[in-house]
Design an enzyme around this catalytic site. Structure first.
Site, PDB file in Angstrom:
ATOM      1  N   ASP A 169      18.302   6.352   1.684  1.00 20.49           N
ATOM      2  CA  ASP A 169      18.605   6.304   3.112  1.00 20.49           C
ATOM      3  C   ASP A 169      17.915   5.078   3.701  1.00 20.49           C
ATOM      4  O   ASP A 169      16.692   5.073   3.864  1.00 20.49           O
ATOM      5  CB  ASP A 169      18.103   7.567   3.815  1.00 20.49           C
ATOM      6  CG  ASP A 169      18.932   8.801   3.454  1.00 20.49           C
ATOM      7  OD1 ASP A 169      19.513   8.811   2.354  1.00 20.49           O
ATOM      8  OD2 ASP A 169      18.984   9.740   4.265  1.00 20.49           O
ATOM      9  N   LYS A 208      24.773   7.240   8.608  1.00 22.41           N
ATOM     10  CA  LYS A 208      23.898   8.301   9.103  1.00 22.41           C
ATOM     11  C   LYS A 208      23.458   7.939  10.510  1.00 22.41           C
ATOM     12  O   LYS A 208      23.184   6.769  10.794  1.00 22.41           O
ATOM     13  CB  LYS A 208      22.710   8.402   8.143  1.00 22.41           C
ATOM     14  CG  LYS A 208      21.609   9.344   8.539  1.00 22.41           C
ATOM     15  CD  LYS A 208      20.582   9.481   7.407  1.00 22.41           C
ATOM     16  CE  LYS A 208      19.312  10.164   7.865  1.00 22.41           C
ATOM     17  NZ  LYS A 208      18.295  10.261   6.811  1.00 22.41           N
ATOM     18  N   LYS A 224      26.555  11.476   7.838  1.00 23.03           N
ATOM     19  CA  LYS A 224      25.380  12.330   7.895  1.00 23.03           C
ATOM     20  C   LYS A 224      24.729  12.274   9.268  1.00 23.03           C
ATOM     21  O   LYS A 224      24.028  11.322   9.571  1.00 23.03           O
ATOM     22  CB  LYS A 224      24.364  11.895   6.825  1.00 23.03           C
ATOM     23  CG  LYS A 224      23.060  12.691   6.871  1.00 23.03           C
ATOM     24  CD  LYS A 224      22.131  12.336   5.723  1.00 23.03           C
ATOM     25  CE  LYS A 224      20.759  12.962   5.912  1.00 23.03           C
ATOM     26  NZ  LYS A 224      19.801  12.575   4.866  1.00 23.03           N
TER      27      LYS A 224
END
Lengths: 280, 305
Positions: B142, B205, B241
């Site tokens: 991430d 995300k 996400k």
């Protein structure tokens, strides 16, 4: 005609169900509409009570006493409107006066107990080992209170005051037909520095709500003061799910001073015993 | 999978303006769907399988990460029917530990990298951190984008940085954190999404969870629409996400509705949709138990983490 709102988490809310039902005064004239709480309102109320529990139980006993005393003062300030409402719903002027005054006194009574009952019910225990062993009462958590059908002011006050005096929070199911008085009481609570969520007040059809209240695993104490054998059965059959403390109060007249006692506070307390090694 | 080098195209993706009122109205409508019992159980189970159980704090001791991994392995303890989460998300220096515990369980290990959460580290150090995390065993990375660069209009820099992180990831999946709370407008969020996908992101995300507001439904809708348009253009499906601020099952279900109605059922899988959350898992399990037993549950009976 007014639709009286619920009191959940320190806010006056309509029922999630958007349903209400009419109630009448003692002459059978229309008086108001009350919210018909749904199980989701109940869930929200228990959630609010749980959320408020940490803060409320952590307040000093003295501060809780001050707030209960403040509630008594605010109720006294609204003595006339309460007498009027009680008179309209069911009582004579004289009875309404007596009930309102008893409710004020009840709050003062428990306000005084907040910082005294722990002393009275704590103990230092003799043990046969080198430990300092002591027991103190602690609040159980969230209490569900089912008010009787009559005595619309004194009963909710008498049931709720000892519970919150001991640091618990509660969800109160009011009388079905006389619930409007409890709604007015919510306004008193709201202006008494009582943190939101400590007392949550729901009106509605109780046979719809009680089963969910009894089965709710986040309710730790159940107090039934309504004379209803079905409810009693429901509670006795299902309160075991999370081993709720169940108290069924049989008395009929909450105006009497004999109904007030520090033992009522203890009904929503559990005893914690600590073993502390001696010599450290 | 990297042979096409999608990340190094010379042109920036075109600018797509977003209708703020329209998006917010649309998002609000996703909250009004009524989901009945059977579908609800299905949705709750699905949502739980999509959770990236996350702990990203300075106080992440090995013990805390171990506890979280066990939570991932045994979500309910008693009821084996409760499904497992998709992944654990930790800092790079906890990846090895998490991998050890989760080996063979099917639960993936994700690691934040690139100077999370601010992204203000030296460019080389940020790339090295990614390599380190991958070597330690992170299957998902991430990353955070350089918001300062994005906000000062240096889109190319952002694009290049994502592309080079993608390269450093090797076989590991790349999730690109846009930190929508710092981007300011929906237009910017859309633009950042397009750049990230164009540069090779496997997932986009919303947030780090360290900035408020974190994930919101309208922001998610903007990003889902970006994913849809990108899919129509290139045929490559990108995952989504939302992270941060999704604490209860009800909110999670709203997100699933948004995914279903924007991207369709193909995206309702942990391979293409994840929740970044820590307390959400517990609430999902509680609601599953509520559906199963019929009585409202208490947090007293569920493990922390």
């Amino acid at each position: 005609m007014k639709t009286r709102k619920l009191y959940i988490g320190g806010a006056f809310k309509r029922s999630e169900s958007e349903h209400s039902y009419p109630v009448t005064d003692k002459k059978q004239e229309p008086l108001a509409h009350l919210c018909r709480s749904s199980r989701k309102d109940l869930r929200n109320a228990v959630e609010a009570a749980r959320k408020a529990f940490g803060g409320w139980s952590a307040r000093s006993a003295y501060n809780r006493g001050q707030i209960l005393y403040r509630m008594a003062e605010m109720l006294e300030g609204r003595r006339e409107p309460f007498i009027h409402e009680l008179e309209q719903i069911s009582l004579t002027r004289q009875q309404a006066e007596a009930e309102t005054d008893a409710a004020i006194d009840r709050l003062v009574h428990y306000a005084g107990w907040t910082d005294k009952y722990p002393t009275l019910f704590s103990s230092v225990n003799p043990v046969a080992a080198p430990y300092f062993n002591f027991s103190i009462p602690e609040p159980c958590g969230v209490a569900g209170i089912i008010s009787p059908e009559d005595q619309a002011l004194i009963a909710p006050v008498s049931l709720m005051a000892p519970v919150i005096a001991g640091g618990n929070t509660c969800v109160l199911l009011t009388s079905e037909q006389m619930g409007s008085v409890a709604c007015t009481l919510a306004e008193v609570l709201h202006s008494s520095d009582l943190p939101g969520g400590v007392v949550n007040i729901l009106t509605g059809i109780r046979s719809e709500l009680v089963p969910h209240l009894v089965r709710h695993l986040d309710v730790n104490v159940l107090i039934l003061a309504a004379d209803d054998s079905d409810m009693k059965k429901e509670i006795q059959e299902n309160a075991h799910l999370n081993v709720k403390r169940v108290h069924i109060y049989e008395q009929k007249d909450w105006n009497k001073e004999t109904t007030q006692s520090p033992y009522r506070i203890m009904d929503a307390q559990e005893i914690k015993t600590t073993w502390h090694p001696v010599g450290y | 999978m990297n042979s096409k080098k999608t990340g190094l195209q010379p042109e920036l993706p075109p600018f797509v303006p977003i209708d703020q009122v329209g998006v917010e109205e649309r998002a609000a409508r996703f909250r009004t769907r009524s989901i009945k019992a059977e579908s609800k159980v299905h949705a709750l189970r699905l949502a739980l399988q999509m959770v990236d159980l996350t702990t990203l704090e300075g106080m992440d001791t090995p013990g805390k990460v171990r506890q979280l991994c066990h939570k991932a392995l045994y979500p309910h303890g008693i009821d084996p029917e409760v499904p497992k989460v998709a992944a654990i998300c930790v800092y790079p220096n906890r990846v090895r530990l998490a991998r050890q515990i989760l080996e063979g369980s099917g639960i993936r290990v994700a690691s934040v990298a690139t100077s999370f959460p601010s992204g203000m580290g030296q460019p080389n150090a940020r790339i090295d951190e990614v390599r380190h995390a991958v070597e330690e065993g992170a299957e998902e990375i991430d990353m955070v984008i350089s918001r300062w660069a994005f906000l000062s209009g240096e889109y190319r820099l952002v694009q290049d940085e994502i592309a080079s992180v993608k390269e450093a990831c090797g076989p590991s999946h790349l999730k690109v954190i846009l930190e929508t709370g710092e981007l300011g407008t929906y237009d910017n969020i859309r633009r950042a999404s397009d750049i990230a996908m164009d540069a090779g992101a496997d997932f986009i995300k919303t947030s780090t969870g360290k900035v408020s507001p974190a994930a919101t439904l309208p922001v998610t809708v903007v990003m889902l629409e970006a994913i849809r348009d990108f899919y129509f253009k290139t045929g490559r499906p990108v995952g989504m996400k939302p992270a941060g601020g999704i604490r209860d099952a009800k909110t999670a279900l709203h997100y699933l509705v948004a995914v279903k109605e924007t991207l369709g059922g193909d995206w309702l899988t942990p391979d293409r949709f994840r929740f970044g959350a820590s307390s959400l898992a517990n609430d999902l399990i509680m609601q599953l138990m509520k559906q199963k037993s019929g009585s409202y549950q208490s947090a007293d009976y569920f493990s922390m983490g």
